[in-house]
Write a protein that holds these residues in place. Structure first.
Motif, PDB file in Angstrom:
ATOM      1  N   THR A 109       5.817  -4.463-114.017  1.00 19.66           N
ATOM      2  CA  THR A 109       6.866  -4.631-113.014  1.00 19.66           C
ATOM      3  C   THR A 109       6.861  -3.395-112.122  1.00 19.66           C
ATOM      4  N   ARG A 110       7.794  -3.347-111.194  1.00 16.35           N
ATOM      5  CA  ARG A 110       7.897  -2.166-110.325  1.00 16.35           C
ATOM      6  C   ARG A 110       8.376  -0.950-111.114  1.00 16.35           C
ATOM      7  N   ILE A 111       9.019  -1.180-112.267  1.00 18.71           N
ATOM      8  CA  ILE A 111       9.589  -0.081-113.037  1.00 18.71           C
ATOM      9  C   ILE A 111       8.617   0.431-114.085  1.00 18.71           C
ATOM     10  N   TYR A 112       7.914  -0.457-114.742  1.00 17.59           N
ATOM     11  CA  TYR A 112       7.019  -0.045-115.811  1.00 17.59           C
ATOM     12  C   TYR A 112       5.733  -0.863-115.787  1.00 17.59           C
ATOM     13  N   ARG A 113       4.719  -0.283-116.394  1.00 18.99           N
ATOM     14  CA  ARG A 113       3.452  -0.974-116.608  1.00 18.99           C
ATOM     15  C   ARG A 113       3.456  -1.682-117.960  1.00 18.99           C
ATOM     16  N   SER A 114       4.020  -1.013-118.973  1.00 18.02           N
ATOM     17  CA  SER A 114       4.241  -1.625-120.279  1.00 18.02           C
ATOM     18  C   SER A 114       5.391  -0.894-120.955  1.00 18.02           C
ATOM     19  N   PHE A 115       6.032  -1.599-121.905  1.00 12.15           N
ATOM     20  CA  PHE A 115       7.179  -1.015-122.598  1.00 12.15           C
ATOM     21  C   PHE A 115       7.178  -1.521-124.035  1.00 12.15           C
TER      22      PHE A 115
ATOM     23  N   ALA B  59      11.116   4.239-128.576  1.00  9.91           N
ATOM     24  CA  ALA B  59      10.685   3.473-127.407  1.00  9.91           C
ATOM     25  C   ALA B  59       9.570   4.221-126.690  1.00  9.91           C
ATOM     26  N   HIS B  60       8.680   3.460-126.063  1.00 13.15           N
ATOM     27  CA  HIS B  60       7.522   4.019-125.367  1.00 13.15           C
ATOM     28  C   HIS B  60       7.323   3.243-124.065  1.00 13.15           C
ATOM     29  N   VAL B  61       7.098   3.975-122.981  1.00 12.87           N
ATOM     30  CA  VAL B  61       6.931   3.330-121.693  1.00 12.87           C
ATOM     31  C   VAL B  61       5.760   3.964-120.943  1.00 12.87           C
ATOM     32  N   THR B  62       4.992   3.133-120.279  1.00 12.24           N
ATOM     33  CA  THR B  62       3.977   3.598-119.338  1.00 12.24           C
ATOM     34  C   THR B  62       4.409   3.142-117.952  1.00 12.24           C
ATOM     35  N   PHE B  63       4.469   4.079-117.018  1.00 12.09           N
ATOM     36  CA  PHE B  63       4.970   3.791-115.683  1.00 12.09           C
ATOM     37  C   PHE B  63       3.825   3.351-114.765  1.00 12.09           C
ATOM     38  N   PRO B  64       4.151   2.709-113.641  1.00 13.85           N
ATOM     39  CA  PRO B  64       3.092   2.338-112.687  1.00 13.85           C
ATOM     40  C   PRO B  64       2.269   3.530-112.214  1.00 13.85           C
TER      41      PRO B  64
ATOM     42  N   TYR C 216       8.066  12.769-126.135  1.00 14.19           N
ATOM     43  CA  TYR C 216       6.837  13.226-125.479  1.00 14.19           C
ATOM     44  C   TYR C 216       6.829  12.742-124.038  1.00 14.19           C
ATOM     45  N   LEU C 217       6.092  13.438-123.233  1.00 15.84           N
ATOM     46  CA  LEU C 217       5.876  13.083-121.831  1.00 15.84           C
ATOM     47  C   LEU C 217       4.441  13.435-121.482  1.00 15.84           C
ATOM     48  N   GLU C 218       3.704  12.501-120.938  1.00 18.25           N
ATOM     49  CA  GLU C 218       2.307  12.724-120.576  1.00 18.25           C
ATOM     50  C   GLU C 218       2.090  12.331-119.127  1.00 18.25           C
ATOM     51  N   SER C 219       1.386  13.185-118.391  1.00 24.55           N
ATOM     52  CA  SER C 219       1.114  12.900-116.988  1.00 24.55           C
ATOM     53  C   SER C 219      -0.115  12.001-116.861  1.00 24.55           C
TER      54      SER C 219
END
Length: 859
Positions: A581-587, A612-617, A655-658
């Protein structure tokens, strides 16, 4: 000394059970996919159509070969059309499979090809060719390349697991043009395994990754929402292969070594510099078209990266992952997992037992010196892996030498055995069905030639077990589990030491369910697990499991288990959102619950977690979780004494990964813990990587941990009437600074640098004695005492491994290695960062220099 006959007999029985026709158990049965898999036909290369490996596709055979173009996205939009088309053609002759892949791209200038050492991952474009040559829909061989010509290969097993340590001898050529990039693969049949009677069809697939888009497509579609990987491949047909291929590969090697270390006055064992050398060989032989024997004679693993330094204040052994190539390759055929945590598993076979640090420490006379080997010498090892009909097979036998410590009071002469001559053997056979179900058996044996110096070790240890993964009519659901038994034999001294080890602690005074017998000469136990899982699906997956290990279960002679006397249940459910979606790539959202007991009925722990784990666009990713743990009974902290009440606590982690595709990228991981007494711990692990060019990568990590624990075990003091169990408050600070530099001159010539300064310091105070075990509240269990000892410490370490690797021809390599170690310990319990880190390089260094050359022969 016995030589593992139990495992050898088991292998013979299981091989004898293979059906004579070598069938795979109903490939055309009800569980098979209803529709026939997509198919590509291979074109035969004749003498007049010889293929030149140049990435040009100019030969006439490529015009004759029928192209495959029906690629679909696997990620991020499963089943959608890919951003750019791809085209695959396949040809073969009597020795090779040739695969030509054209990856079209509307912006060829943005194609990403990062130059790294072979098998190293990178956010590049990739083309991956996957061949299920046995056509069992369970195993496959993967050959991959990126636009810079970097090769990767791996072995797929059990449908969805893979072994990146598998290395084959093959070749590929890449080229770029105005339409994109191309890869031309030449894969020898000698590197594949297949049934001689079924050489007309292989399983086959091609995967393409576009680095800048973080997009993966494949032919045929290998869907994330389905279970398995190999079972989703298409077919490669039209093959007419002769039966004879070269079966024997020999890789002899020679090593020249020089070690240098600080001089120790009057130490007769201190020869510095100390030159040396050795030679050996690795051998591969195709016993059958599906089974390969791999052997190593006098192996040398000097090029393997050193383990990181740790300070372990628990009663349990530190677990280190395996890095040695001989044991890493095909390790999937030698697995029997007992305990898994976030994908990291331990079980009946832990290969680092072979060639381990010797068990014994010599009694050094006052004023004397000793020379003790750092590792046990592996005289030789051999393993058989592969397939026989419907069975996946793995067997290993290894012999390690008797090791002696030399003792002196000024002149050489005396010696003491610190490790006996030992034979390790194991065998595993797994019956596999086309619906991904499996039923396996493993047997292991450890046999030692015991001498008086090492009478504290068992003479014989045997383990065995069965495991199963049984898929229901809907293969997304599975009933999994195992049962395993163990038997250890030895002198009363050896079994007594085993009973009193942290794995068992039979001597605990309040453990009425245990039968501690100092005169026992054997120990037996068993363990089991049963689980129900949903392992596929687009929205929801789950797992419910229960496990147990009886008090006498013991596998640590050739396996790894932290503790016995344990019963545990756990539940996990995952909610997945994979449509971008516009908010996330996967969740992902995960819910977990767990609880554990011992066989005396004590509740050891309870807990729950949400994460919870999220990958952003943007390709950044983040995750966080919250754990809550209830109070229970801790039967290990007193190191063999009475059980005590444990504390309630909670922690958060994050965690946060670029975006890893960027030239500068990194991440930050951390956690914070607090319990009911106010004890705290927190850790931060920032890391940054910089790729100034496509062939150079530099990374720096910082591991910082601060612990303030109110109740850290110090020691047990035997008194005239009772044993005193001493605890104290500990304030510990640990800093690690791992540094890596990867410089890839060409895909075959690279330099890798790994270095890690490490300091950990701890100050103790607030000493107390366990006076009222299990009393509530927690603090009422203790009385304050005056303690005369000083357990404060400051441990400093620097370890580095620097490797130049040149693969001067496929399968042949030259290594130039420099390893350095510096280590010191003092009683200063405070960490002074600049002083301690800077002072590391004032500690005398142990240096090892070696040159190793290996040469591949295909006979």
């Amino acid at each position: 000394m016995k030589t593992g006959w139990t495992a050898a007999i088991g292998l013979g029985l299981l091989l004898g059970a293979v059906p004579a026709n070598g069938g795979t158990g109903g490939r055309n049965g009800a569980a098979t996919r209803a529709a026939a898999p997509p198919r590509v036909e291979a074109a035969e290369v004749t003498g007049a159509m010889a293929i030149r490996l140049d990435g040009d596709f100019g030969e006439a055979i490529w015009t004759r070969a029928v192209p495959v173009t029906a690629f679909l996205q696997r990620d991020p939009k499963e089943g959608a059309a890919p951003s750019f088309p791809s085209e695959v053609r396949v040809a073969y002759d009597t020795s090779y499979i040739y695969v030509a892949v054209r990856a079209f791209d509307n912006e060829p200038g943005r194609i990403v090809g990062i130059r790294t050492r072979r098998d190293s991952p990178s956010p590049s474009d990739w083309i991956r060719v996957v061949i299920d040559s046995y056509h069992d829909r369970r195993t496959a061989y993967e050959f991959a390349v990126n636009p810079a010509g970097v090769k990767q290969d791996r072995y797929w097993f059990a449908d969805g697991n893979n072994d990146p340590g598998w290395d084959a001898v093959w070749d590929v050529s890449v080229a770029r043009d105005a339409d994109g990039w191309k890869a031309e693969f030449r894969i020898p049949f000698s590197q594949l395994r297949f049934e001689t009677g079924k050489r007309d069809t292989f399983g086959f697939g091609v995967v393409r990754e576009i680095g800048r888009l973080n997009e993966t497509s494949s032919w045929p579609l290998i869907a994330k929402s389905r279970t398995g990987f190999v079972s989703q491949l298409g077919e490669l047909g039209g093959l007419e292969l002769p039966g004879g291929f070269k079966r024997l590969e020999v890789v002899p090697y020679a090593v020249a070594r020089m070690s240098a270390r600080p001089d120790a006055a009057q130490n007769p064992f201190d020869d510095s510099p100390d030159p040396g050398g050795s030679a050996g060989a690795d051998i591969k032989y195709a016993l059958t078209p599906g089974l390969t024997m791999t052997a190593t004679i006098n192996p040398d693993f000097g090029q393997v990266e050193a383990d990181p330094a740790v300070v372990n204040l628990t009663a349990f052994e530190t677990f280190y992952p395996e890095r040695r190539p001989f044991f890493v390759e095909s390790s999937g055929n030698l697995r029997f997992d007992l305990d898994c945590n976030d994908g990291a598993c331990t079980g009946l076979f832990y290969s680092r037992r072979i060639g381990r640090q010797p068990h014994g420490s010599p009694d050094i006379p006052e004023g004397g010196f000793a020379s003790v080997p750092l590792q046990t010498t592996i005289i030789g090892a051999a393993k058989v892996t592969g397939r026989a009909g419907a069975f996946s097979i793995g067997a290993l036998d290894a012999v390690t030498a008797e090791e002696q410590a030399s003792l002196s009071l000024g002149a050489r002469g005396a010696s003491e055995t610190v490790e006996p001559l030992t034979n390790y053997a194991l065998v595993q056979a797994k019956r596999e069905w086309s619906n991904q179900s499996s039923l396996g058996l493993m047997l292991t044996s450890t046999a030692r030639r015991i001498t008086p110096d090492v009478g504290y070790l068992p003479s014989m240890a045997t383990t065995g077990g069965v495991n199963w993964d049984w898929r229901l009519k809907d293969p997304r659901y599975a009933v999994t589990g195992y049962w395993s038994g163990s038997a250890v034999q030895g002198s009363a001294e050896a079994i007594d030491a085993l009973q009193q080890s942290p794995v068992h602690y039979y001597q605990r005074p309040d453990a009425g369910h245990l039968d501690y017998d100092p005169a026992a000469t054997s120990m037996r136990g068993h363990a089991g697990m049963m689980g129900f899982q949903k392992i596929g699906g687009q929205k929801i997956r789950f797992s419910f499991t229960g496990t147990y290990k009886t008090p006498g279960f013991e596998v640590n002679d050739v396996g790894y288990v932290r503790r016995a006397d344990a019963i545990q249940q756990s539940s996990w459910i995952q909610f997945r959102w994979d449509t971008p979606t516009r908010i996330y790539r996967s969740f992902r959202l995960n819910l977990n619950q767990w609880a554990g007991w011992n066989f005396g009925g004590d509740t050891r722990f309870t807990g729950a977690n949400v994460n919870a784990h999220v990958t952003f666009p943007s390709n950044w990713s983040a995750g966080a979780g919250f754990n809550a743990e209830g109070a229970g009974i801790d039967d290990r902290s007193t190191r063999g004494g009475p059980s005590m009440l444990s504390k309630r606590g909670a922690n958060v982690w994050y965690y946060l990964e670029s975006d890893g595709r960027r030239a500068v990228n990194g991440g930050w991981m951390g956690f914070y813990f607090r319990d009911e007494t106010g004890s705290t711990a927190w850790r931060a692990d920032p890391q940054i990587e910089w790729r100034p060019t496509s062939f150079l990568a530099l990374s720096l990590g910082i591991g910082f941990e601060k612990m303030n624990e109110d109740t850290q075990w110090v020691e047990n003091i035997a008194g005239p009437d009772a044993t005193h169990y001493v605890f104290g408050r500990i304030e510990q600070t640990t800093v690690a600074l791992p540094v890596r530099i990867n410089y890839t001159i060409t895909p075959a010539l690279s330099v890798q640098v790994y270095a890690e300064p490490f300091v950990s310091a701890a100050a103790y105070g607030g000493f107390k004695e366990l006076a009222r075990p299990r009393a509530t509240p927690f603090a009422s269990q203790f009385d304050a005492i005056a303690y005369a000892g000083n357990p404060d410490f400051n441990y400093q370490s620097f370890r580095s491994t620097n490797v130049l690797r040149w693969e001067f021809k496929p399968g042949s390599a030259l290594y130039v290695v420099w390893q350095q170690g510096r280590e010191d310990t003092s009683g200063v319990g405070r960490l002074r960062f600049r002083h301690d880190i800077g002072g590391l390089f004032g500690i005398p260094a142990n240096n090892v220099f070696l040159v190793k050359c290996s040469y591949w022969l295909n006979l």
